[in-house]
Each structure stands twice: as structure tokens, then as C-alpha cells.
Design an enzyme around this catalytic site. Structure first.
Site, mmCIF file in Angstrom:
data_model
loop_
_atom_site.group_PDB
_atom_site.id
_atom_site.type_symbol
_atom_site.label_atom_id
_atom_site.label_comp_id
_atom_site.label_asym_id
_atom_site.label_seq_id
_atom_site.Cartn_x
_atom_site.Cartn_y
_atom_site.Cartn_z
ATOM 1 N N GLU A 162 0.679 -1.215 -0.017
ATOM 2 C CA GLU A 162 -0.026 0.134 -0.032
ATOM 3 C C GLU A 162 0.816 1.446 -0.008
ATOM 4 O O GLU A 162 0.599 2.190 0.858
ATOM 5 C CB GLU A 162 -0.856 0.011 1.199
ATOM 6 C CG GLU A 162 -2.034 -1.082 1.146
ATOM 7 C CD GLU A 162 -2.935 -1.311 2.269
ATOM 8 O OE1 GLU A 162 -3.969 -1.702 1.996
ATOM 9 O OE2 GLU A 162 -2.782 -0.412 3.312
ATOM 10 N N GLU A 319 -6.832 -7.889 -1.135
ATOM 11 C CA GLU A 319 -7.342 -7.534 0.291
ATOM 12 C C GLU A 319 -8.637 -7.303 0.170
ATOM 13 O O GLU A 319 -8.995 -6.270 -0.523
ATOM 14 C CB GLU A 319 -6.565 -6.781 1.347
ATOM 15 C CG GLU A 319 -5.213 -6.993 1.538
ATOM 16 C CD GLU A 319 -4.297 -5.919 2.252
ATOM 17 O OE1 GLU A 319 -5.215 -5.454 3.284
ATOM 18 O OE2 GLU A 319 -3.144 -5.911 2.169
#
Length: 686
Positions: A162, A319
């Protein structure tokens, strides 16, 4: 099956690089005693999971000191997963620094917008231009590839985690100046691009340029004295972080030339230009964490954006949470069946994996209340386990049949990070004008009619745009070289173009294009927008759109027709009552629409209904919470995904599919189908 080639022309679509549908997620066994691992393997195998993403935040464990590496725990994890038949997505662990690195080399940590230099802590805490960080990060990635890259069950590399956040340190200032020299060549060119005569900002030496933070030219995170400088700073920081990924990618490729490489993106995340990033990824992956009240249409738009980053290539859903998040203001638990529905929605929009964060819920740290497959209850009789098992059984039965499908969209919607940044750097006209929200409104109107939308970049040619019946470009405030010409040619060739208020205003340096709004689209749209009124909060201006009484909000352009036909006009008693709010102009063989205000839902429905008739757009009527999305496959079949995103039963008219078999469902399709709350039907059509 084809996909866009950014260099022009058409290519056959790149397939997902996996041999089977990956079902799994983030797994952190290093946080647990080894005797727990055996229980995990039993539970995860029982729910039909076949993948684990490991080593995401293990740098401190892998490298306890500058010259010491210890792979013993990771060796044991890999051995355990291999023994139990799991595919492995192997992360490089560089998303969080080890304490020794920040202590010994303080320059590796970031300086924030306020000018404060960080000490050790947190994650995403590395300065992207730090030579020390770049060296140690790449070296670790290389050592991991050397040790594990040959393993057949290592199916993907997951670089860092991320990526995001900016650094304003002296290293970044120096690197920024180098980046600017390469872009502009001379200070004269830079001064012209940045409009530096404003507030006596002319630069006479490169060393005079400093990052635009709270101590210099920043006016809050979203405003800046010289917006051209702000855009370049964002471009530079995006490129600097991308260089970190490229460093690690190069290190991996020294030892493993074939295994696909990705990093997990975050949908409409503002900081990074994902179209540029996607060029460095073998497959796009992303993390989907909607709020409890996020509309299903917005989740779908984010999936479509991720699919669009590589021209329609399937992506990884790296995710999502099986139950609840822990970092939002209100962390509602997913309702029974909702996890399954959201998973199938992702597949319908192009996902060829379903992965979760996380497989086992941690006992400590800031994510200890984040949901997981194996919860703090620490047994296999929870609702989430039962739902995961049921979904795993379905996915196992379907096998690879849902993989590598193409979505044939009739509508292309331009999404562009330069425009994102430019619009939200704008010092007017309204703080309520937010880029993603403006695009979401238009996307939702097409979504309601189950009309597929591709999210596309600005650099497509007229020929590439021509695969779409309609191109939608809300708030296209910044016009890069070649964009206007491509859109003009697209419309001239017979395409339909829709743009709005706040479009055609600035050039690529964020300086106003003279000659009146919407700048280079003025002749195309046949209209001149003289003024833009900012409406007070919670107020609206009436708009008569054909036979429909609708309204506009946030802004209202005061416009004059220059060949266009008015389709809607402002009502009320303000000075611009009666002037055009929506217009269409014939240009060549096509049409260009200009929308002068933020139309409400009824207004956008009226617009889309007109486009359906005008362009013959295929659409399908469903209840508000139900969506239909179709993926087409090279073998000649299509899968129609009918997903109920709501918590109430819904009945859908499915007579046009009657008699077709279901890949997921109970036998052939009937004339009417009742979907349970969060119910799913996958219809197979040869």
C-alpha cells in the site's frame, strides 16, 4: 479477446498468470508459536483456501542488524505452506522499516508536511529518495528472490505494501530539483510553466526551489500558491515512490525472471498516478475496504478502475475483510452473505483472485480488532468460517471457468490523476467539488441501468476511443497535449462525448487556457460558459430537463449557446434563469454534450435514458440493489453475474436468460428469479 495497447493498435488481452483461482489472503504466522500453525493449516484447508500472502511486514525479523539476515522463520513458514499445497504470494517486507535502520540512518525516515522529521515508528515511514533506504530495500528483495524465487508455488511477488504518503525532507528537495531540471531544462521554461510572476515567485537559481509544504508555499494539504508547482510535486513524489518499486523489481528479476510482480493499490487513492504505476506491474492488485455506507456502485467503479489500469486485464483482489475493518469511524460487521456477494461482485468486474486481510486475527497491535477468517474465538465454528467454507466450495467447483474474462464496455469514463490533483488544488469555486465524487455520480447513473463502463486514461488515440459508443469526462479541468485533438476526432467520427462544468479550463501546467470556458472544447460543445456560480451548501437550482423537473447543486455555469441545442434550462428567479443547463452540439458525425451544473440523480437518469435511445446502449433493468455484469471468454461462452448487494430479497425479471444453466445457482434460469439477501446467480451462456 482484446485489450487496449497504449502505444496504439490492439493486442490480445494478457491472461491472468495463475493456473488456478487463488482463494486466500494475508497470513502472519511469525506472530504465533509454531504449534498454532498446524491448527491454521487444518482450518484453512478445510475452507478450501489455496493461497497465502506472507512476509508483508517481516523486515525486522529477516534482518536484525545491518549485515545479519535470518531466514529461518520464513523458511519454516514456506515449508509449512508448501507441505499443505498452498500457493504463495511472497511480499518483500519493505513497507515498514526496522528500528535499527531508522536509528543508525535517521535520513531514511520521512519529513512531514509540517516540516517535522520523523523518528522510528509506524509504517510507510521511509523517505523514497533516501539512498540508504533504496539500497537496503532492494538488497532485501534480491535476497528473497535468490532464496525463494525458484519455488513453483511462489506464484507472485508482492512488493512493499500500500504505497502512499509524501516526504518533504532535504533529500527529496534535492531530488525534486533534479527531476525538474530533467523536465524543463531551463529555469525560464520552469518559471513560465509555473506562472511565477505571481506573488514575486520568479526563480533565478535551482537551489531556490523547495518542497511546497506548510513552511513554504503550502496552504493546507490541498492548496498551494503555485498550483503548477503543486502538480509537479505530486508527479515527482509519485515517481519517487514508483522508483522504489522499480528498484525492488530489478533486484527480484536478477534471480527470478518469470514470476509476476505486483503491489497492492488502493482504488481511487489520491497520492499516486496508478496509470503510470500499472506499466511497471505484471498484474494489478488492490485492497477493497468500503465503508458500511459505501454504495455498491462506488465499489464497482473502483473495481473497474483497477481493471482499466492495464487496458482491461483481470486483476487480483489482494485484500478485503471477511467481517469488519478496524480503522474506520464505524466498523460495521458484514451481514450474513455479504462477504460472498462482495466477492462475486469483484469477480464480475474483473477479479481473478479472492483474497482477504487476514487469515488469522492478531492478538496485539493496532490491527488486533481487524476481522479475519480465524478470529479471536480460535476455532472453526464461527459464522465467518462457515461462510468462507461455503464460498471456497463454490470456487473450487467452478475451477478456472470464471478466470480471464473480458468485459465489453459501451462507455468509457476518463479517470486521470493530474485532473484529480488539479481540481482539488483549485482555489474555487466550491470546497464541495471533489473529483472522485463527481465521477461517481455519472458512473452510478450508468450502473443503475447495468451498462458496463471502462475507466480509461487520457492518452488514448481517437481510434482507441472509438471502441466506445460514449466517452464521459466529468470535470476534465486539465487538458494535456493531444487530448482535445483525440476527442474532437472521436466525435467527428461519430462518437458521443459528455463533459461538464470545470472542464477545459487549464493546460498541463495548471494555467488557464484563454478564450473562455470550456477552452479547447468550446467549438466541440458549441457553448461558451461565461461565469460559474457556486451555490451555498444544501441549496439547489431548479432545472427543467425536457419533461423532467430536476435540479442542480454545488455549481451552475452561466452559458451561451454557440451552435448547440439547449436540452435543459435553469428555473427559479436568479439572473441566469432560462439559460442552458444541459446542451448538445452536433459535430461531424457525432454529438458533444455539455452539462453546466451538478445534476441530481433524476437529472442524470434522464441524461442516460437519452443516451440509451440515441446510441442504442444495451441495458438491463434490475431492482436498485441488484446488478448484472457480463464477462466474455475466449472459449466462446459468457458469464452473467447477477448480484444482490442489499439485505432484502429481490425479484428480477430474467426471462431473456430463461432455460440457461447456472454456474452458481440452483439449476436452469426461470422467467423470474428471486435473489435472497446478498444472493448471487452466475448464468452461463454459450
Amino acid at each position: 479477446m482484446k485489450a487496449l495497447n497504449r502505444d496504439g493498435g490492439i493486442l490480445f488481452m494478457t491472461k491472468t498468470p495463475f493456473k488456478q483461482f487463488l482463494f486466500g489472503g494475508d497470513y502472519n504466522p511469525e506472530q504465533w508459536p509454531r504449534e498454532v500453525w498446524a491448527d491454521d493449516m487444518q482450518i484453512l484447508t478445510d475452507v478450501h483456501m489455496n493461497e497465502a500472502t506472507i512476509n508483508v511486514f517481516s523486515w525486522a525479523q529477516l534482518q536484525p542488524s545491518e549485515e545479519t539476515y535470518d531466514f529461518s522463520t520464513l523458511d519454516a513458514i514456506v515449508e509449512t505452506l508448501t507441505k499443505h499445497g498452498f500457493n504463495i504470494v511472497l511480499a518483500t517486507s519493505t513497507g515498514a522499516l526496522p528500528a535499527w535502520l531508522a536509528t543508525r540512518y535517521p535520513e531514511v525516515t520521512r519529513t512531514d508536511y509540517e516540516g517535522r522529521h520523523a523518528r522510528y515508528g509506524g509504517r510507510h515511514n521511509a523517505c523514497p529518495t533516501s539512498p540508504v533506504f533504496r539500497f537496503y530495500g532492494a538488497r532485501l528483495a534480491g535476497k528473497l528472490a535468490e532464496r525463494y524465487g525458484h519455488l513453483d508455488n511462489v506464484v507472485c511477488w508482492h512488493i512493499s505494501n500500500e504505497y502512499g504518503g509524501y516526504c518533504y525532507c532535504d533529500n527529496c528537495a534535492k531530488a525534486f530539483r533534479v527531476w525538474l531540471r530533467q523536465k524543463y531544462g531551463t529555469l525560464d521554461a520552469l518559471n513560465a510553466a509555473w506562472y511565477t510572476h505571481f506573488w514575486s515567485h520568479t526563480f533565478y537559481d535551482w537551489e531556490e526551489i523547495v518542497p511546497p509544504n506548510a513552511l513554504s508555499d503550502g496552504i493546507g494539504n490541498d492548496h498551494i500558491v503555485l498550483s503548477g508547482m503543486g502538480l509537479d510535486w505530486r508527479r515527482f513524489q509519485s515517481d519517487a515512490l514508483l522508483q522504489n518499486l522499480k528498484d525492488e523489481k530489478a533486484a527480484i528479476r536478477q534471480y527470478d525472471p518469470n514470476t509476476p510482480i505486483t503491489t497492492n493499490l488502493m482504488g481511487t487513492f489520491k497520492d499516486l498516478d496508478y496509470f503510470r504505476w500499472a506499466k511497471e506491474l505484471d498484474i494489478v492488485s488492490w485492497d477493497s475496504y468500503p465503508r458500511f455506507d459505501t454504495p455498491a456502485s462506488e465499489v464497482a467503479m473502483r473495481h473497474d478502475l483497477m481493471r482499466g489500469l492495464k487496458g482491461g486485464q483481470p486483476f487480483m483482489l489482494m485484500e478485503q475483510t471477511p467481517s469488519q475493518q478496524n480503522w474506520q469511524p464505524y466498523n460495521a460487521t458484514k451481514r450474513p452473505g455479504q462477504m460472498r456477494a462482495m466477492s462475486y461482485q469483484a469477480i464480475a468486474h474483473g477479479a481473478d483472485t479472492i483474497q482477504y486481510f487476514q487469515l488469522r486475527q492478531g492478538r496485539g497491535g493496532t490491527e488486533k480488532f481487524h476481522g479475519a477468517i480465524i478470529s479471536h474465538a480460535d476455532h472453526d465454528e464461527t459464522r465467518i468460517i462457515r461462510e468462507t467454507r461455503a464460498l471456497g466450495e463454490e470456487l473450487q467447483k467452478v475451477g478456472t471457468k470464471m478466470m480471464n474474462g473480458r468485459i465489453h464496455a459501451q462507455v468509457g469514463m476518463i479517470f486521470d490523476w493530474d485532473n484529480y490533483w488539479s481540481l482539488e488544488y483549485s482555489s474555487g469555486p466550491s470546497v464541495e467539488m471533489k473529483y472522485v465524487d463527481q465521477l461517481r455520480r455519472y458512473y452510478a447513473a450508468f450502473y443503475k441501468q447495468n451498462i458496463a463502463v471502462d475507466m480509461i486514461p487520457t492518452d488514448l488515440t481517437a481510434a482507441q476511443l472509438g471502441q466506445y459508443a460514449v466517452i464521459v469526462a466529468p470535470v476534465l479541468i486539465l487538458i494535456k497535449p493531444g487530448v482535445s485533438e483525440a476527442i474532437h476526432q472521436y466525435v467527428k467520427n461519430g462518437g458521443t462525448f459528455i463533459t461538464t462544468y470545470m472542464s477545459g479550463i487549464n493546460d498541463e501546467h495548471d494555467n488557464v487556457i484563454m478564450g473562455g470556458y470550456p477552452g479547447p472544447f468550446r467549438d466541440l460543445c458549441g457553448i461558451w460558459a461565461e461565469e460559474t456560480d457556486a451555490l451555498p451548501p444544501h441549496t439547489a437550482v431548479p432545472v427543467q430537463f425536457g419533461d423532467t423537473q430536476t435540479s442542480g447543486s454545488i455549481v451552475a455555469n452561466v452559458s451561451h449557446l454557440e451552435g448547440a441545442e439547449a436540452l435543459a434550462a435553469y428555473g427559479g428567479d436568479d439572473f441566469y434563469a432560462g439559460t442552458p443547463a444541459v446542451s448538445v452540439n452536433r459535430y461531424g458525425s457525432g454529438n458533444a454534450y455539455y452539462i453546466g451544473t451538478v445534476l441530481d440523480e433524476k437529472g442524470l437518469d434522464t441524461l442516460v435514458a437519452r443516451l440509451i435511445t440515441e446510441r442504442g446502449l444495451a441495458h438491463f433493468t434490475t431492482p436498485a440493489n441488484v446488478e448484472l455484469t457480463t464477462r466474455s471468454y475466449a472459449a466462446g461462452y459468457r458469464l452473467h453475474f447477477l448480484v444482490n448487494n442489499g439485505g432484502q430479497s429481490e425479484t428480477v425479471d430474467t426471462h431473456q436468460f430463461a432455460g440457461l444453466p447456472t454456474l452458481v445457482g440452483d439449476g436452469p434460469v426461470q422467467d423470474k428469479t428471486t435473489l435472497a439477501p446478498y444472493g448471487v446467480l452466475v448464468i452461463e451462456e454459450q
